[in-house]
Design a protein around this motif. Structure first.
Motif, PDB file in Angstrom:
ATOM      1  N   ILE A 170      -2.413   5.986   9.115  1.00 24.84           N
ATOM      2  CA  ILE A 170      -2.642   6.175   7.398  1.00 24.84           C
ATOM      3  C   ILE A 170      -1.814   7.335   7.103  1.00 24.84           C
ATOM      4  O   ILE A 170      -0.984   7.512   6.091  1.00 24.84           O
TER       5      ILE A 170
ATOM      6  N   LYS B  53       2.538   5.093  -0.775  1.00 21.97           N
ATOM      7  CA  LYS B  53       1.869   6.494  -0.545  1.00 21.97           C
ATOM      8  C   LYS B  53       0.782   6.757  -1.557  1.00 21.97           C
ATOM      9  O   LYS B  53       0.877   6.535  -2.699  1.00 21.97           O
TER      10      LYS B  53
ATOM     11  N   LEU C 213       0.985  -1.121   0.038  1.00 21.88           N
ATOM     12  CA  LEU C 213       0.007  -0.044   0.021  1.00 21.88           C
ATOM     13  C   LEU C 213       0.879   1.257  -0.042  1.00 21.88           C
ATOM     14  O   LEU C 213       1.319   1.812   0.989  1.00 21.88           O
TER      15      LEU C 213
ATOM     16  N   CYS D 282      -0.767   7.955   3.319  1.00 19.28           N
ATOM     17  CA  CYS D 282      -2.080   7.453   2.782  1.00 19.28           C
ATOM     18  C   CYS D 282      -3.154   8.504   2.994  1.00 19.28           C
ATOM     19  O   CYS D 282      -3.130   9.177   3.936  1.00 19.28           O
TER      20      CYS D 282
ATOM     21  N   SER E  94      -2.144   5.783  -1.256  1.00 16.42           N
ATOM     22  CA  SER E  94      -3.489   4.765  -1.341  1.00 16.42           C
ATOM     23  C   SER E  94      -4.402   5.277  -0.240  1.00 16.42           C
ATOM     24  O   SER E  94      -4.403   5.974   0.666  1.00 16.42           O
ATOM     25  N   HIS E  95      -5.750   4.715  -0.730  1.00 13.92           N
ATOM     26  CA  HIS E  95      -6.795   5.080  -0.222  1.00 13.92           C
ATOM     27  C   HIS E  95      -7.129   3.951   0.774  1.00 13.92           C
ATOM     28  O   HIS E  95      -7.252   2.979   0.461  1.00 13.92           O
TER      29      HIS E  95
END
Length: 547
Positions: free
Chosen positions: A78, A57, A55, A83, A59-60
């Motif tokens: 997060i 940088k 995942l 993210c 990423s949701h």
């Protein structure tokens, strides 16, 4: 306050107050605590785990959980991973969760403290990486405590700029489908900078978290306030333990939605009648004892900032609490303006108003009476919805709030309705229902109220009964509601006066789709079900009709 970001402020607190308690989570009646340093360590390990799960940088990553320590640490992790967080209301059904996760393009989801995950699980697309908060019995392919033991702390947390997209907050969907409101790190920073200065937020205050962190009010008032002012956050364990939890904490900042304030009043009046309460409050020495006792039982003995949020509250309810030395203040903000907004201050308020604007908030009121605002914390727009974004702002860049408002001569703003809630009777007159509903909700027998009137000559009030109302006989309820109509109608224009009150068979709830997750009535859904009956109810004899 110099420009910063939420993560930068969190890391400053870790440096300055490493061994002070930050988070307090009750489990089976016992408090588990995290210092700033301990929270930082867990967040860094989870951030490292996110990167190890492919995942990158940007990423949701969604969070589906009731409020808890891990909710806030997940959000910080997060951020550390660079993210973007997608908070999801923990009361949503699978049918409502799925479109949010798909529309937001979430790649992973934290799944935590939930009442009935079995009814929600089908809404999570199978390709999402699932991480469980195992402290609450939520076991998934990956789990929080396992990931902590398996990963070393992330050494270099993402260095946010103020312009970067930090989160996408989906609205609660009062009308239509939820929209993804985009906010940057700088938006949060500017709001907290303004709020700390304007409403005098204190450092190291005791905060209590129970309203959904997926809502902008709790996100800013609790999570971001704790980060920017190094506050300690305690969570409610359950609905059953709420009263004892808040009594123990006695938070310095507390806010509730209007329905909960009505519930608090209802709870007090079930223990002591209004007549007896009035008598006790009229006795000079005893009144102080009574006020202090009630405030302590409500958990408000230390509260300096007491807010009603999410929807308007009856002035009569505000005055009722004020007699108990509980001064409830209001604000007018929305997800889209990140609550860089109007606030009553505990030292400067006027019952029924939503206060005065923060410095730097540009305001105008259109000919139709709509409030429009412009600030450096307005949303970037709706995620993947350019047409809706274009409709949100006018040609001068002001955000259309949809609220019909007016200022009094001292500069306090009053909300008189919502543009989208206005309806036209068959006499051709437009009516704003909200102010009328607020007057009716002063009656403690009424739990919820929706004033309607399309296709009939005069409006009628659809109401559900409170527990106090349900305990009364049918005749007593009819007399109570008729008295409310008689008290409210003379102050209204002729075309606004209510012909009837219609008592609903069932309460409106989140589960039956008639309330939003923030306990606001979904007017369009109520109307969809009941509008066909308006003419029949209007023609029936009597002031009070039973569905």
């Amino acid at each position: 306050m110099p420009a910063s970001t939420p993560l930068q402020k969190f890391l400053e607190n870790v440096d300055q107050y490493p061994n002070e308690i930050y988070l307090r989570q009750p489990i089976n009646g016992q408090w588990i605590t995290w210092t700033w340093k301990q929270a930082d360590d867990e967040c860094r390990r989870i951030a490292a785990a996110l990167h190890s799960l492919q995942l990158p940088k940007g990423s949701h990553i969604a969070i589906l959980s009731k409020n808890c320590a891990q909710w806030m640490m997940a959000d910080i992790a997060i951020m550390m991973a660079g993210c973007i967080s997608i908070p999801v209301y923990p009361t949503l059904t699978a049918h409502a969760i799925q479109p949010i996760l798909e529309h937001s393009e979430a790649k992973a989801i934290f799944i935590g403290k939930l009442d009935d995950f079995s009814t929600q699980e089908a809404g999570i697309p199978p390709h999402l990486i699932r991480i469980g908060f195992d402290l609450y019995g939520r076991n998934e392919r990956y789990n929080w405590n396992e990931l902590i033991t398996q990963h070393e702390p992330l050494q270099h947390a993402h260095e946010w700029t103020q312009e970067e997209l930090l989160t996408i907050i989906y609205t609660s969907g009062t009308t239509g489908k939820p929209k993804g409101v985009m906010h940057t790190a700088g938006n949060f920073d500017r709001v907290l900078g303004a709020a700390t200065k304007e409403i005098h937020l204190r450092k190291h205050a005791a905060l209590f978290s129970y309203l959904p962190l997926s809502h902008i009010a709790e996100r800013m008032g609790v999570e971001m306030n704790s980060i920017y002012n190094a506050c300690v956050v305690s969570f409610a364990e359950s609905v059953e333990s709420f009263a004892s939890n808040v009594q123990e904490i006695q938070p310095e900042v507390f806010f509730a939605v209007p329905r909960l304030w009505n519930k608090f009043r209802e709870g007090i009046l079930t223990k002591i009648s209004q007549k007896k309460l009035n008598l006790l409050l009229s006795i000079p020495v005893i009144n102080s004892v009574i006020r202090k006792s009630i405030k302590k039982k409500l958990g408000l003995s230390r509260a300096r900032h007491i807010y009603s949020a999410s929807a308007p509250i009856s002035v009569d309810v505000l005055k009722w609490f004020a007699k108990l030395d509980i001064n409830i203040t209001q604000a007018l903000g929305m997800t889209e303006d990140c609550v860089y907004a109007h606030f009553e201050r505990y030292y400067d308020y006027r019952h029924g108003s939503v206060g005065k604007p923060f410095a730097g908030l540009l305001v105008k009121i259109t000919e139709e009476g709509e409030l429009r605002v412009k600030s450096p914390s307005n949303t970037l727009g709706y995620y993947k919805e350019p047409e809706m974004t274009a409709e949100l702002f006018d040609e001068e860049g002001y955000l259309r709030t949809g609220d019909i408002c007016e200022y009094d001569h001292d500069g306090y703003l009053f909300v008189t309705g919502r543009l989208k809630d206005q309806f036209k009777t068959d006499k051709g007159k437009f009516i704003s229902p909200a102010p009328i509903e607020m007057k009716l909700l002063a009656n403690p027998d009424i739990e919820q109220c929706c004033v309607v009137g399309m296709s009939i000559p005069q409006p009628i009030a659809l109401i559900t009964l409170s527990e106090i109302g349900k305990a009364k006989t049918k005749q007593e309820v009819e007399e109570s509601l008729a008295a409310s109509l008689a008290a409210v109608n003379p102050d209204l224009e002729n075309y606004e006066r209510m012909a009837k009150a219609v008592v609903m068979k069932e309460n409106w709830t989140i589960e039956n789709g008639l309330l939003t997750p923030t306990l606001k009535v979904k007017r369009n859904q109520v109307e969809k079900i009941h509008q066909q009956f308006y003419p029949k109810w209007f023609e029936e004899k009597g002031k009070v009709i039973w569905e």
